[in-house]
Design an enzyme around this catalytic site. Structure first.
Site, PDB file in Angstrom:
ATOM      1  NE  ARG A  37      -6.770  12.502  -0.210  1.00 54.39           N
ATOM      2  CZ  ARG A  37      -7.646  11.990  -1.080  1.00 54.39           C
ATOM      3  NH1 ARG A  37      -8.455  12.799  -1.753  1.00 54.39           N
ATOM      4  NH2 ARG A  37      -7.718  10.697  -1.266  1.00 54.39           N
ATOM      5  CB  CYS A  58     -22.713   2.131  -9.393  1.00 56.28           C
ATOM      6  SG  CYS A  58     -20.988   1.619  -9.382  1.00 56.28           S
ATOM      7  CE1 TYR A 294       3.806   3.162 -10.147  1.00 56.22           C
ATOM      8  CE2 TYR A 294       2.810   1.798  -8.443  1.00 56.22           C
ATOM      9  CZ  TYR A 294       3.855   2.586  -8.890  1.00 56.22           C
ATOM     10  OH  TYR A 294       4.956   2.795  -8.089  1.00 56.22           O
ATOM     11  CB  ALA A 295      -2.619  -1.606 -14.499  1.00 55.18           C
ATOM     12  N   GLY A 297      -8.123  -1.296 -11.132  1.00 50.70           N
ATOM     13  CA  GLY A 297      -9.541  -1.385 -11.511  1.00 50.70           C
ATOM     14  C   GLY A 297      -9.899  -2.618 -12.329  1.00 50.70           C
TER      15      GLY A 297
END
Ligand code: FAD
Length: 569
Positions: A37, A58, A294-295, A297
């Site tokens: 986006r 989930c 980057y990392a 979660g």
């Protein structure tokens, strides 16, 4: 802990940036979609070693239990949509095996074709998640020991649960353990849960989680606390689980749910900085010790929003937000992750428990001063059909009233109250702000004085010194105080705190001569409201009265959690 320095965002808008993402589920898929986006021309490749990107982790327990019938419902964003609508180069069945940060390349294995290749990146985002911890006990590698992390695991468990299984043992009563327990019961399976801790769902305080524990036992689940598996042996009929206390439990299969650990394998191999507990270290823009990597979660170490200390909290909401922040930063936006509050909810059968912020246990561990109150409001107006009682616990700073945490348990409306308080925590609000919160109201949804307002009123009264309280788990020893039960005779006879004297509130003015002004009076009623009135009355007549926060219902929760201190019994 060595914090990663913040750096200026890369001003890349408009240029043709190549982003490679490792893991395309919660954090990775969010990062990919946000990146698209922000930059229509960027090349975005997302490698996912599993069969499907962007599936609903989930929802897996509910597929096992048949609540979600169609497997395809778990595929949240189908691959065609990711490829066509978002124009993302998503590659399932591709495992990233190493990172060369000096040359900005990753090595990738195409699992289907069994071939390897190298891919260059300008920016790399790691979102590999966490791996289930397998206890190091004999028999753990038996095919009859299952875990639940991805679709392949869910398929195996679904097959086991629908293959005429009669009994299952679940090792670990965390979020996934209790959800799996419920869903196996839906399949008609007798479930035994072994929990090493003295309570289920350890992030909650023990007294707050007893209604969930009760609800599980009511449905026939055998919950064994302070118990764990020490060996698993395959038998002709299935497996036999040996427990620490010497029990042998026969079952068709075992589910290991003892938690997850951050999947830091790529990061460690690449020399990226990781914390002692394993989480990849990142700054507030989600950059690792290499600013081009980057990392996000479950794999990363986060900062606790309230205590500002490093922690590991694997939840979907934070993973999604972090993915977005990483993409923002890559495209020149200085978005920052504020930290994790641990806002969580779990529903087991018809009981819901939710929490946000620090628990009482954590506050004690951190040595941080706190005060707390309990209340037992209805989820909506009592006169409207279907009203259900909940228990709400609010933790706050005793000096300025800043909200530190909240927990709630009940049948309806629980998560709504915790969500409101979670937002208040993030805004740095105090309990006095909760008094003023303007929340929607109609009789079928809430109260004109909502549970959140009531929590604010009670806590603010405590803070201002208008409402001296006492807590069941903090009764001073030796017991040089007197318990006064201001409920009706009938309520008292149905159960009361040992050694309490029953003086119903209506008769209190006439019976003051029975009470001593020389020692503390601990007053209680059912939920705390009559006790508060009685406390106000007594203190205006020269007594040293304190109200038991949350009343007899709170006492019962502590009693069930076996948390009543000795001097009281
Ligand atoms: P994941 O979503 O796990 O994605 C990581 C992906 O990376 C995996 O698909 C993996 O295959 C892939 N991968 C790993 N290594 C590589 C590699 N080298 N190359 C390519 N791909 C790789 N959280 C909640 O907040 N609420 C809930 O109700 C809830 N329920 C849950 C129920 C279950 C059964 C499970 C398993 C988790 C649940 N969670 C819940 C946790 C939530 O799903 C995670 O916090 C969230 O998915 C973490 O996102 P992530 O992107 O870090 O990792």
């Amino acid at each position: 802990m060595n914090r990663i320095e913040l750096s200026q965002p890369t001003r890349a808008e408009g240029s043709k940036m190549k982003i490679v993402i490792v893991g395309c589920v919660a954090g990775g898929a969010s990062a990919a979609a946000r990146a698209r986006r922000l930059d229509a021309s960027a090349e975005i490749i997302a490698f996912e070693k599993g069969e499907h990107p962007s599936f609903a982790n989930c929802g897996l327990p509910y597929y096992v239990g048949g609540v979600i019938e169609a497997r395809k419902k778990l595929l949240v964003a189908p691959i065609d949509m990711l490829r066509q609508r978002h124009r993302l180069d998503v590659r399932p069945g591709h495992e990233v095996t190493s990172i060369d940060t000096a040359n900005k390349t990753v090595r990738v294995r195409d699992l289907e074709q069994n071939r390897e290749f190298t891919e260059h990146y300008d920016k790399l985002i790691l979102s590999p998640g966490a791996t289930p911890i397998r206890p190091d006990i004999p028999g753990i590698n038996s095919p009859r020991v299952l875990s639940l992390r991805d679709l392949a695991d869910a398929d195996r468990m679904h097959a086991a649960a629908t293959a005429d299984a009669k009994r299952a043992v679940i090792v670990g009563a965390g979020f996934i353990g209790v959800e799996v327990a419920e869903n196996l019961v839906h399949r008609g399976i007798h479930v035994t849960v072994l929990q090493q801790d003295a309570q289920i769902l350890s992030p909650w305080d023990p007294e707050m989680i007893t209604p969930v524990d009760d609800g599980m036992r009511d449905k026939g689940i055998e919950v064994l606390l302070n118990e764990t598996a020490i060996a698993i042996q395959e038998t002709d009929a299935g497996v036999s689980v040996e427990t620490r206390s010497g029990r042998q439990i026969n079952a068709d299969f075992v589910v290991a749910c003892i938690g997850v650990s951050p999947d830091n394998r790529l990061a460690v191999k690449a020399g990226l900085r990781c914390a002692e507990r394993g989480g990849i270290q990142v700054n507030a823009h989600m950059q690792t010790s290499d600013p081009d990597v980057y990392a996000v979660g479950d794999a990363v170490e986060v900062v606790d929003f309230i205590s500002n200390s490093p922690t590991q909290i694997p939840l979907a909401g934070p993973a999604n937000r972090q993915g977005r922040i990483a993409a923002d930063h890559i495209f020149g936006r200085a978005s920052r992750y504020r930290g994790t509050q641990g806002t969580a909810v779990v529903g087991v059968f018809d009981t819901t428990a939710a929490m946000t912020g620090l628990s009482e246990k954590s506050l004690r561990r951190l040595g941080r001063p706190y005060e707390k109150i309990y209340l037992h409001p209805m989820n909506h107006a009592g006169y409207y059909p279907g009203a259900q009682q909940m228990t709400l616990k609010l933790l706050f700073a005793p000096d300025d009233g800043r909200i530190l945490g909240a927990q709630a348990v009940g049948k309806g409306g629980v998560e709504k109250r915790i969500d409101v308080i979670a937002t208040a925590i993030q805004a740095g609000m105090t309990v006095e702000d909760l008094e003023e919160a303007e929340l929607c109201y109609a009789p079928q949804y809430g109260h004109a004085k909502d549970a959140v307002n009531m929590a604010g009123f009670i806590a603010s009264n405590v803070l201002r010194g208008d409402h001296p309280i006492v807590h069941v788990n903090e009764i001073p020893a030796p017991s040089d105080h007197a318990w006064i039960d201001v409920r009706t005779v009938k309520e008292f006879e149905a159960g009361h705190i040992p050694h309490a004297t029953n003086i119903p509130i209506e008769g209190l003015p006439e019976r003051l001569q029975e009470l001593s002004r020389d020692r503390p009076l601990f007053v209680y009623c059912r939920v705390g409201q009559r006790g508060y009135m009685a406390t106000r009355f007594l203190n205006q007549h020269g007594f040293q009265a304190r109200n038991l926060s949350g009343g007899y219902l709170t006492y019962r929760l502590f009693e069930k959690a076996r948390e009543i201190p000795k001097p009281l019994i």
